[in-house]
Design a protein around this motif. Structure first.
Motif: not given
Length: 84
Positions: A25-26, A4-5, A11-12, A7-9
């Protein structure tokens, strides 16, 4: 870092680009191609099965496919950036 980290990075990073209008991402490949509400240019991140955990080096390897998509043939000069 956890999945999750990571994917979040990503995304940013995608959100920081001024042209990217959508990040997802889904969704799967068929969902991406069939969704008519996506604002383009779009960034799609798909988690590919096959992540690896190495106990000796204490590392985790994630495998992704990153798609950067835009529309072509919307205006007369858009074919100029098809390769871009």
């Amino acid at each position: 870092m956890t999945l999750n980290q990571v994917i979040q990075r990503i995304k940013i990073l995608a959100g920081a680009h001024r042209q990217v209008q959508t990040f997802n991402s889904t969704a799967g490949i068929t969902d991406i191609l069939n969704d008519k509400t996506v604002a383009y240019p779009a960034c799609f991140l798909i988690d590919v099965p096959g992540s690896n955990i190495d106990v000796v080096s204490k590392t985790v390897t994630f495998t992704f496919r990153l798609f950067l998509l835009d529309l072509v043939h919307v205006a007369a000069d858009t074919r100029l950036n098809e390769q871009d």
